[in-house]
Enzyme design. Sequence first.
Site, PDB file in Angstrom:
ATOM      1  N   SER A 146       0.866  -1.183   0.000  1.00 40.25           N
ATOM      2  CA  SER A 146       0.000   0.000   0.000  1.00 40.25           C
ATOM      3  C   SER A 146       0.896   1.223   0.000  1.00 40.25           C
ATOM      4  O   SER A 146       2.049   1.160   0.462  1.00 40.25           O
ATOM      5  CB  SER A 146      -0.856   0.006   1.275  1.00 40.25           C
ATOM      6  OG  SER A 146      -1.490   1.256   1.438  1.00 40.25           O
ATOM      7  N   TYR A 159      -1.636  -0.505  10.392  1.00 43.71           N
ATOM      8  CA  TYR A 159      -1.841  -0.938   9.005  1.00 43.71           C
ATOM      9  C   TYR A 159      -0.620  -0.572   8.161  1.00 43.71           C
ATOM     10  O   TYR A 159      -0.062  -1.401   7.442  1.00 43.71           O
ATOM     11  CB  TYR A 159      -3.111  -0.292   8.434  1.00 43.71           C
ATOM     12  CG  TYR A 159      -3.369  -0.617   6.971  1.00 43.71           C
ATOM     13  CD1 TYR A 159      -3.894  -1.852   6.603  1.00 43.71           C
ATOM     14  CD2 TYR A 159      -3.090   0.307   5.959  1.00 43.71           C
ATOM     15  CE1 TYR A 159      -4.133  -2.156   5.256  1.00 43.71           C
ATOM     16  CE2 TYR A 159      -3.324   0.015   4.629  1.00 43.71           C
ATOM     17  CZ  TYR A 159      -3.848  -1.216   4.283  1.00 43.71           C
ATOM     18  OH  TYR A 159      -4.072  -1.513   2.950  1.00 43.71           O
TER      19      TYR A 159
HETATM   20  P1  NDP Z   1     -11.356  -6.412  -0.047  1.00 44.61           P
HETATM   21  O1  NDP Z   1     -11.861  -6.330   1.347  1.00 44.61           O
HETATM   22  O2  NDP Z   1     -12.259  -6.141  -1.181  1.00 44.61           O
HETATM   23  O3  NDP Z   1     -10.680  -7.834  -0.293  1.00 44.61           O
HETATM   24  C1  NDP Z   1      -9.863  -8.430   0.645  1.00 44.61           C
HETATM   25  C2  NDP Z   1      -9.618  -9.848   0.216  1.00 44.61           C
HETATM   26  O4  NDP Z   1      -8.731 -10.467   1.149  1.00 44.61           O
HETATM   27  C3  NDP Z   1     -10.883 -10.674   0.192  1.00 44.61           C
HETATM   28  O5  NDP Z   1     -10.851 -11.530  -0.928  1.00 44.61           O
HETATM   29  C4  NDP Z   1     -10.806 -11.472   1.476  1.00 44.61           C
HETATM   30  O6  NDP Z   1     -11.481 -12.714   1.316  1.00 44.61           O
HETATM   31  C5  NDP Z   1      -9.312 -11.670   1.605  1.00 44.61           C
HETATM   32  N1  NDP Z   1      -8.871 -11.929   2.968  1.00 44.61           N
HETATM   33  C6  NDP Z   1      -8.948 -11.117   4.040  1.00 44.61           C
HETATM   34  N2  NDP Z   1      -8.454 -11.727   5.130  1.00 44.61           N
HETATM   35  C7  NDP Z   1      -8.068 -12.971   4.719  1.00 44.61           C
HETATM   36  C8  NDP Z   1      -7.499 -14.077   5.365  1.00 44.61           C
HETATM   37  N3  NDP Z   1      -7.215 -14.054   6.685  1.00 44.61           N
HETATM   38  N4  NDP Z   1      -7.223 -15.184   4.659  1.00 44.61           N
HETATM   39  C9  NDP Z   1      -7.501 -15.228   3.326  1.00 44.61           C
HETATM   40  N5  NDP Z   1      -8.042 -14.218   2.653  1.00 44.61           N
HETATM   41  C10 NDP Z   1      -8.327 -13.090   3.344  1.00 44.61           C
HETATM   42  O7  NDP Z   1     -10.104  -5.413  -0.050  1.00 44.61           O
HETATM   43  P2  NDP Z   1      -9.158  -4.864  -1.205  1.00 44.61           P
HETATM   44  O8  NDP Z   1      -9.385  -5.571  -2.470  1.00 44.61           O
HETATM   45  O9  NDP Z   1      -9.254  -3.395  -1.169  1.00 44.61           O
HETATM   46  O10 NDP Z   1      -7.725  -5.252  -0.610  1.00 44.61           O
HETATM   47  C11 NDP Z   1      -6.827  -6.120  -1.258  1.00 44.61           C
HETATM   48  C12 NDP Z   1      -5.414  -5.751  -0.823  1.00 44.61           C
HETATM   49  O11 NDP Z   1      -5.113  -4.436  -1.282  1.00 44.61           O
HETATM   50  C13 NDP Z   1      -5.225  -5.738   0.686  1.00 44.61           C
HETATM   51  O12 NDP Z   1      -3.963  -6.312   1.011  1.00 44.61           O
HETATM   52  C14 NDP Z   1      -5.240  -4.263   1.012  1.00 44.61           C
HETATM   53  O13 NDP Z   1      -4.529  -3.971   2.200  1.00 44.61           O
HETATM   54  C15 NDP Z   1      -4.584  -3.682  -0.228  1.00 44.61           C
HETATM   55  N6  NDP Z   1      -4.863  -2.269  -0.449  1.00 44.61           N
HETATM   56  C16 NDP Z   1      -6.134  -1.805  -0.697  1.00 44.61           C
HETATM   57  C17 NDP Z   1      -6.353  -0.459  -0.929  1.00 44.61           C
HETATM   58  C18 NDP Z   1      -7.704   0.107  -1.237  1.00 44.61           C
HETATM   59  O14 NDP Z   1      -7.835   1.327  -1.360  1.00 44.61           O
HETATM   60  N7  NDP Z   1      -8.757  -0.693  -1.364  1.00 44.61           N
HETATM   61  C19 NDP Z   1      -5.240   0.519  -0.888  1.00 44.61           C
HETATM   62  C20 NDP Z   1      -3.946  -0.080  -0.615  1.00 44.61           C
HETATM   63  C21 NDP Z   1      -3.781  -1.409  -0.417  1.00 44.61           C
HETATM   64  P3  NDP Z   1     -12.202 -13.486   2.550  1.00 44.61           P
HETATM   65  O15 NDP Z   1     -12.796 -12.452   3.430  1.00 44.61           O
HETATM   66  O16 NDP Z   1     -13.169 -14.393   1.883  1.00 44.61           O
HETATM   67  O17 NDP Z   1     -11.102 -14.257   3.218  1.00 44.61           O
END
Ligand code: NDP
Length: 254
Positions: A146, A159
């Site tokens: 990020s 975070y």
């Molecule tokens: P979402 O909440 O849309 O997606 C998160 C994904 O991670 C889901 O598929 C969820 O699936 C999975 N996940 C969460 N915890 C676990 C776990 N313990 N084990 C396996 N899977 C897990 O968020 P984003 O798409 O926005 O985020 C994706 C990545 O991008 C993250 O690492 C986030 O920190 C990063 N990011 C996002 C930004 C943004 O603005 N959106 C900015 C900067 C970075 P499930 O719950 O089914 O496990």
Amino acid sequence: MADFNDLTGQVAVVTGGNNGIGLGMARGLAQSGASVAIWGRNAERNAQAEAELSEFSKAKAFACDVADRDQVAEAMAGTIEEFGRVDSLIANAGIGGKKGPFHEMEIQEFHGIASVNVDGVVLSFQAAIKEFLKQESGGSLVAVSSLAGIEGAGTNIHYGATKGAVLAIMRGVAAEYGRYNIRANAILPGWIDTDMTEGAVGSEVFWEKVIKRVPIRRWGKPEDFAAAAVYLAGPGSKYTSGQQFVIDGGYSIF
Ligand code: NDP
């Protein structure tokens, strides 16, 4: 003519590939011909994403909490059983932090977010490296960090700390395993419209104060990450390692 976007015959894993940015990347990989394994916890979203991705290529979802060593090992074993090999892994699964004053944050809060955002990357990378070492072609690792990993994040310091940690992990892995044709890179998203940011997406104040400062003048979308995933998984990036790719509509330079 060389087609660096052709991933036919390749197997890609995307953790957190059932939603948001991960699903955007998984779509790109599947549309480029890769067989795609997605690892996530939510059974309903896993099934939905598997069905959608299967329209483009072979796809399978595995129930996996990336913070759990045994579940990661099982998901990798299942991936190998299903597809026979793995060529790339994108450690995208992540969670946001509960915002608040840093000096009042419970240390358990820090450990909770680190268990997914750091342990999850470590365990997923380790599982993939064990497979990559078995093949001369090595493999490609991608960590989804990020902007907060380089800038820090006031009121969300834990975070930012987890996202900074994965950058150091990525660089260390690139240095240690490059000789085995294993490369590691990171993608650093800016402000992206997903479930993680849903509280801010509809907010006018947030638009005025933050999104207006994005030169491309909009929220990022999951599909904005598809091509980067394909590039980093594929042959076009075979001499690219230890790098950070910021995808933020220009926010960080404005
Ligand atoms: P979402 O909440 O849309 O997606 C998160 C994904 O991670 C889901 O598929 C969820 O699936 C999975 N996940 C969460 N915890 C676990 C776990 N313990 N084990 C396996 N899977 C897990 O968020 P984003 O798409 O926005 O985020 C994706 C990545 O991008 C993250 O690492 C986030 O920190 C990063 N990011 C996002 C930004 C943004 O603005 N959106 C900015 C900067 C970075 P499930 O719950 O089914 O496990």
